[in-house]
Write a protein that holds these residues in place. Structure first.
Motif, PDB file in Angstrom:
ATOM      1  N   TRP A  54       0.850  -1.199   0.000  1.00 50.00           N
ATOM      2  CA  TRP A  54       0.000   0.000   0.000  1.00 50.00           C
ATOM      3  C   TRP A  54       0.879   1.240   0.000  1.00 50.00           C
ATOM      4  O   TRP A  54       1.633   1.484   0.939  1.00 50.00           O
ATOM      5  CB  TRP A  54      -0.867  -0.022   1.253  1.00 50.00           C
ATOM      6  CG  TRP A  54      -2.038   0.910   1.274  1.00 50.00           C
ATOM      7  CD1 TRP A  54      -2.022   2.259   1.100  1.00 50.00           C
ATOM      8  CD2 TRP A  54      -3.404   0.547   1.526  1.00 50.00           C
ATOM      9  NE1 TRP A  54      -3.285   2.776   1.217  1.00 50.00           N
ATOM     10  CE2 TRP A  54      -4.156   1.748   1.485  1.00 50.00           C
ATOM     11  CE3 TRP A  54      -4.056  -0.656   1.776  1.00 50.00           C
ATOM     12  CZ2 TRP A  54      -5.529   1.775   1.705  1.00 50.00           C
ATOM     13  CZ3 TRP A  54      -5.420  -0.631   1.993  1.00 50.00           C
ATOM     14  CH2 TRP A  54      -6.149   0.564   1.947  1.00 50.00           C
ATOM     15  N   HIS A  56       1.388   5.534  -0.334  1.00 47.01           N
ATOM     16  CA  HIS A  56       0.738   6.817  -0.061  1.00 47.01           C
ATOM     17  C   HIS A  56       1.481   7.921  -0.790  1.00 47.01           C
ATOM     18  O   HIS A  56       2.710   8.021  -0.697  1.00 47.01           O
ATOM     19  CB  HIS A  56       0.776   7.129   1.441  1.00 47.01           C
ATOM     20  CG  HIS A  56      -0.117   6.263   2.270  1.00 47.01           C
ATOM     21  ND1 HIS A  56      -1.364   6.661   2.692  1.00 47.01           N
ATOM     22  CD2 HIS A  56       0.059   5.015   2.767  1.00 47.01           C
ATOM     23  CE1 HIS A  56      -1.909   5.693   3.413  1.00 47.01           C
ATOM     24  NE2 HIS A  56      -1.063   4.690   3.467  1.00 47.01           N
ATOM     25  N   THR A  61      -4.739  10.738   3.812  1.00 46.96           N
ATOM     26  CA  THR A  61      -4.812   9.455   4.528  1.00 46.96           C
ATOM     27  C   THR A  61      -6.242   9.144   4.960  1.00 46.96           C
ATOM     28  O   THR A  61      -6.488   8.217   5.719  1.00 46.96           O
ATOM     29  CB  THR A  61      -3.852   9.425   5.740  1.00 46.96           C
ATOM     30  OG1 THR A  61      -2.595   9.984   5.344  1.00 46.96           O
ATOM     31  CG2 THR A  61      -3.584   8.022   6.225  1.00 46.96           C
ATOM     32  N   CYS A  63      -8.603   7.814   3.218  1.00 51.51           N
ATOM     33  CA  CYS A  63      -9.061   6.511   2.723  1.00 51.51           C
ATOM     34  C   CYS A  63      -8.663   5.410   3.699  1.00 51.51           C
ATOM     35  O   CYS A  63      -9.462   4.530   4.025  1.00 51.51           O
ATOM     36  CB  CYS A  63      -8.481   6.241   1.340  1.00 51.51           C
ATOM     37  SG  CYS A  63      -8.966   7.448   0.095  1.00 51.51           S
ATOM     38  N   SER A  64      -7.406   5.451   4.167  1.00 45.08           N
ATOM     39  CA  SER A  64      -6.966   4.475   5.165  1.00 45.08           C
ATOM     40  C   SER A  64      -7.750   4.640   6.460  1.00 45.08           C
ATOM     41  O   SER A  64      -8.169   3.661   7.085  1.00 45.08           O
ATOM     42  CB  SER A  64      -5.465   4.639   5.449  1.00 45.08           C
ATOM     43  OG  SER A  64      -4.689   4.215   4.349  1.00 45.08           O
ATOM     44  N   GLU A  65      -7.959   5.893   6.861  1.00 46.70           N
ATOM     45  CA  GLU A  65      -8.679   6.138   8.111  1.00 46.70           C
ATOM     46  C   GLU A  65     -10.105   5.626   8.050  1.00 46.70           C
ATOM     47  O   GLU A  65     -10.647   5.132   9.039  1.00 46.70           O
ATOM     48  CB  GLU A  65      -8.674   7.644   8.436  1.00 46.70           C
ATOM     49  CG  GLU A  65      -7.331   8.189   8.843  1.00 46.70           C
ATOM     50  CD  GLU A  65      -6.846   7.632  10.173  1.00 46.70           C
ATOM     51  OE1 GLU A  65      -7.679   7.202  10.984  1.00 46.70           O
ATOM     52  OE2 GLU A  65      -5.627   7.627  10.406  1.00 46.70           O
ATOM     53  N   LEU A  68      -9.982   2.056   8.908  1.00 44.93           N
ATOM     54  CA  LEU A  68      -9.526   1.741  10.268  1.00 44.93           C
ATOM     55  C   LEU A  68     -10.484   2.222  11.337  1.00 44.93           C
ATOM     56  O   LEU A  68     -10.510   1.657  12.436  1.00 44.93           O
ATOM     57  CB  LEU A  68      -8.161   2.384  10.509  1.00 44.93           C
ATOM     58  CG  LEU A  68      -7.038   1.958   9.560  1.00 44.93           C
ATOM     59  CD1 LEU A  68      -5.797   2.799   9.824  1.00 44.93           C
ATOM     60  CD2 LEU A  68      -6.732   0.484   9.728  1.00 44.93           C
ATOM     61  N   LEU A  80      -6.478  -5.702   7.402  1.00 48.02           N
ATOM     62  CA  LEU A  80      -5.149  -5.648   7.994  1.00 48.02           C
ATOM     63  C   LEU A  80      -4.560  -7.022   8.292  1.00 48.02           C
ATOM     64  O   LEU A  80      -3.359  -7.231   8.154  1.00 48.02           O
ATOM     65  CB  LEU A  80      -5.192  -4.831   9.291  1.00 48.02           C
ATOM     66  CG  LEU A  80      -5.598  -3.368   9.114  1.00 48.02           C
ATOM     67  CD1 LEU A  80      -5.585  -2.658  10.458  1.00 48.02           C
ATOM     68  CD2 LEU A  80      -4.677  -2.663   8.148  1.00 48.02           C
ATOM     69  N   LEU A  85      -1.253  -7.683   4.706  1.00 48.93           N
ATOM     70  CA  LEU A  85      -0.711  -6.381   4.336  1.00 48.93           C
ATOM     71  C   LEU A  85       0.788  -6.357   4.638  1.00 48.93           C
ATOM     72  O   LEU A  85       1.212  -6.369   5.785  1.00 48.93           O
ATOM     73  CB  LEU A  85      -1.438  -5.296   5.128  1.00 48.93           C
ATOM     74  CG  LEU A  85      -1.165  -3.843   4.774  1.00 48.93           C
ATOM     75  CD1 LEU A  85      -1.570  -3.564   3.330  1.00 48.93           C
ATOM     76  CD2 LEU A  85      -1.944  -2.930   5.713  1.00 48.93           C
ATOM     77  N   HIS A  88       2.566  -0.693   4.494  1.00 53.29           N
ATOM     78  CA  HIS A  88       1.626   0.420   4.584  1.00 53.29           C
ATOM     79  C   HIS A  88       2.319   1.487   5.418  1.00 53.29           C
ATOM     80  O   HIS A  88       2.548   1.295   6.612  1.00 53.29           O
ATOM     81  CB  HIS A  88       0.318  -0.032   5.238  1.00 53.29           C
ATOM     82  CG  HIS A  88      -0.784   0.987   5.205  1.00 53.29           C
ATOM     83  ND1 HIS A  88      -0.715   2.184   5.874  1.00 53.29           N
ATOM     84  CD2 HIS A  88      -2.001   0.964   4.580  1.00 53.29           C
ATOM     85  CE1 HIS A  88      -1.843   2.874   5.668  1.00 53.29           C
ATOM     86  NE2 HIS A  88      -2.632   2.156   4.891  1.00 53.29           N
ATOM     87  N   THR A  90       1.539   4.348   6.784  1.00 50.12           N
ATOM     88  CA  THR A  90       0.870   4.894   7.958  1.00 50.12           C
ATOM     89  C   THR A  90       0.890   3.908   9.126  1.00 50.12           C
ATOM     90  O   THR A  90       0.994   4.311  10.288  1.00 50.12           O
ATOM     91  CB  THR A  90      -0.584   5.273   7.611  1.00 50.12           C
ATOM     92  OG1 THR A  90      -0.575   6.174   6.505  1.00 50.12           O
ATOM     93  CG2 THR A  90      -1.273   5.946   8.786  1.00 50.12           C
ATOM     94  N   GLU A 117      -2.846   5.062  -2.767  1.00 48.28           N
ATOM     95  CA  GLU A 117      -3.688   6.094  -2.178  1.00 48.28           C
ATOM     96  C   GLU A 117      -3.021   7.446  -2.397  1.00 48.28           C
ATOM     97  O   GLU A 117      -1.902   7.674  -1.950  1.00 48.28           O
ATOM     98  CB  GLU A 117      -3.854   5.812  -0.683  1.00 48.28           C
ATOM     99  CG  GLU A 117      -4.752   6.781   0.061  1.00 48.28           C
ATOM    100  CD  GLU A 117      -4.951   6.379   1.521  1.00 48.28           C
ATOM    101  OE1 GLU A 117      -5.497   7.200   2.289  1.00 48.28           O
ATOM    102  OE2 GLU A 117      -4.558   5.261   1.896  1.00 48.28           O
TER     103      GLU A 117
END
Length: 359
Positions: A54, A56, A61, A63-65, A68, A80, A85, A88, A90, A117
C-alpha cells in the motif's frame, strides 16, 4: 473447501460469525448470490493469497482512516490481518531507512496487490512528492513492475483528486494516467466505502481477475448505478418536494436535497445501499447533499457544492401522482371520444346500407 472456516473463524483475529458476516456483505456488494459466500471465504483465508503493498502519495490518509475507524472491527481486521498487508506507511512500525527496506523487500518478493492512495505529481519532474529521496512517480513505476493487480483507492489515487483541481499546480494525475501496461481498477470516493475496496480485493482473490468496470475503471458492482436511483429521498424528487435552503421546512421534513446542491442525479455510487460506519448513515440521510466525490474531476465539475446542477430535468411541481391523475383523465377522455367516433361510424354505415334497425 476447508470447513474449519466455519468452525472457528480466523484464529486470533475475529470470530467465525464476524468473518462470515464480513464475507457475506462483500459477496452481496459484488452482486453475487449468497451461495458464493463459502467460496469467497475460502479465497480470503487461502495462505497462498497475494499480499498487499500500500503506497501513499498526495493525499490526506482519509481513505486508510475510513477503513480503520469503522465502528465495527470486522472490515479493518479483514483488511489488515486477513489480506496479508506487507507494507503500509501509515501503519508501519518502522521508519526511515528500515521502512524503505521493507518496501523494497516486499517488491522483490512479487505476487502482491498494489494499492495506491493519493495523486501523483508530474510537473517539474515530480519533485512535489518525494519519499526517501525518490519521486512518487518513480516509486509507483517500480512497485507496479511485479504487482499482479493494481487498485487506486480514493478519488486522489484514481483521478488526482483535490490536488488535480484547477489550476493543478503540481500536475497531479491518477494511477491509470501513468501505468499503461497493466489494468488499474479505481475505487473512488472521498473517502470510498470500505466494503467497496474489500469487495474488489476479494473478487480478485476469488476469481483471479479484476471485476468488470465502467469507462472510468470503476467496478460495476459498486459504481454501476446512480446515487439518485436508490436514494431514499427519490420519491420527494419525483413529487416535486424539495428543501429550498438548509434549515427550512422542506429540509426538516426530509425532502429532496437537489435544490441545495445534491449531485446524486449525476453521480455513480452505491452509497445509498451500502452505507458508512456500520450505522446505516450516508451524507444524504443526515441532511447534506451528495457532492459527487466518486466522479473524475469532481472538485471542478461539481462545485459550488451547494448549488444545483444545471440541465437536470426537474418535475414541474405537480409530481408523478398528479401527472398520473391527469394522464388518467386524459386517457378516459380519449377513450370516450373514441367510443363516440366508433358509434358514429356504425350509424353512418347503417344509414348507407339502408338499415332499419333502431339506434
Amino acid at each position: 473447501m476447508n470447513r474449519s472456516l466455519f468452525m472457528g473463524g480466523i484464529p486470533g483475529t475475529m470470530s467465525r460469525r464476524g468473518f462470515l458476516r464480513a464475507c457475506a456483505i462483500a459477496t452481496a456488494a459484488m452482486g453475487l448470490p449468497m451461495e458464493m459466500v463459502p467460496k469467497v471465504a475460502e479465497a480470503a483465508s487461502d495462505p497462498k493469497r497475494p499480499s498487499v503493498v500500500w503506497l501513499h502519495f498526495q493525499e490526506c490518509t482519509g481513505c486508510s482512516e475510513s477503513l480503520l475507524r469503522a465502528s465495527h472491527p470486522d472490515i479493518a481486521t479483514l483488511i489488515l490481518d486477513l489480506i496479508s498487508l506487507d507494507y503500509h506507511e501509515t501503519l508501519s512500525a518502522a521508519a526511515g531507512k528500515q521502512a524503505e527496506e521493507n518496501l523494497e523487500n516486499a517488491i522483490e518478493k512479487g505476487n502482491y496487490v498494489l494499492v495506491v492512495e493519493g495523486g501523483i505529481p508530474l510537473k517539474d519532474g515530480g519533485v512535489y512528492c518525494k519519499i526517501g529521496g525518490k519521486t512518487a512517480v518513480d516509486i509507483l513505476r517500480r512497485a507496479a513492475e511485479k504487482a499482479v493487480a493494481i487498485i487506486a483507492i480514493g478519488t486522489c489515487g484514481a483521478y488526482g483528486g483535490v490536488q488535480a483541481a484547477k489550476p493543478n499546480p503540481t500536475g497531479a494525475v491518477g494511477v491509470s494516467d501513468i501505468i499503461k501496461d497493466k489494468p488499474v481498477i479505481n475505487v473512488p470516493g472521498c473517502p470510498p466505502k470500505p466494503h467497496n475496496f474489500l469487495s474488489t480485493v476479494l473478487y480478485f482473490l476469488t476469481f483471479k481477475k479484476l471485476p468488470p468496470t465502467d469507462k472510468f475503471g470503476r467496478p460495476l458492482f459498486a459504481y454501476g448505478r446512480k446515487v439518485h436511483d436508490h436514494c431514499e429521498r427519490r420519491p420527494h424528487f419525483d413529487e416535486g418536494r424539495y428543501a429550498e435552503q438548509f434549515g427550512d421546512l422542506g429540509h426538516r421534513m426530509g425532502f429532496c436535497l437537489y435544490k441545495v446542491g445534491c449531485k446524486g442525479p449525476e453521480t455513480y455510487s452505491n452509497c445509498p445501499v451500502i452505507r458508512f460506519n456500520d450505522v446505516e448513515v450516508w451524507p444524504v440521510s443526515v441532511g447534506n447533499g451528495c457532492y459527487g466525490c466518486t466522479e473524475p474531476n469532481f472538485w471542478d465539475t461539481m462545485t459550488p457544492f451547494h448549488k444545483r446542477l444545471p440541465n437536470i430535468k426537474v418535475p414541474g411541481g405537480k409530481g408523478i401522482q398528479a401527472s398520473a391523475t391527469e394522464v388518467g383523465k386524459a386517457a378516459l377522455g380519449v377513450t370516450a371520444a373514441a367510443l363516440a367516433i366508433h358509434a358514429g361510424v356504425g350509424i353512418a354505415k347503417r344509414l348507407a346500407t339502408g338499415s332499419k334497425s333502431e339506434e
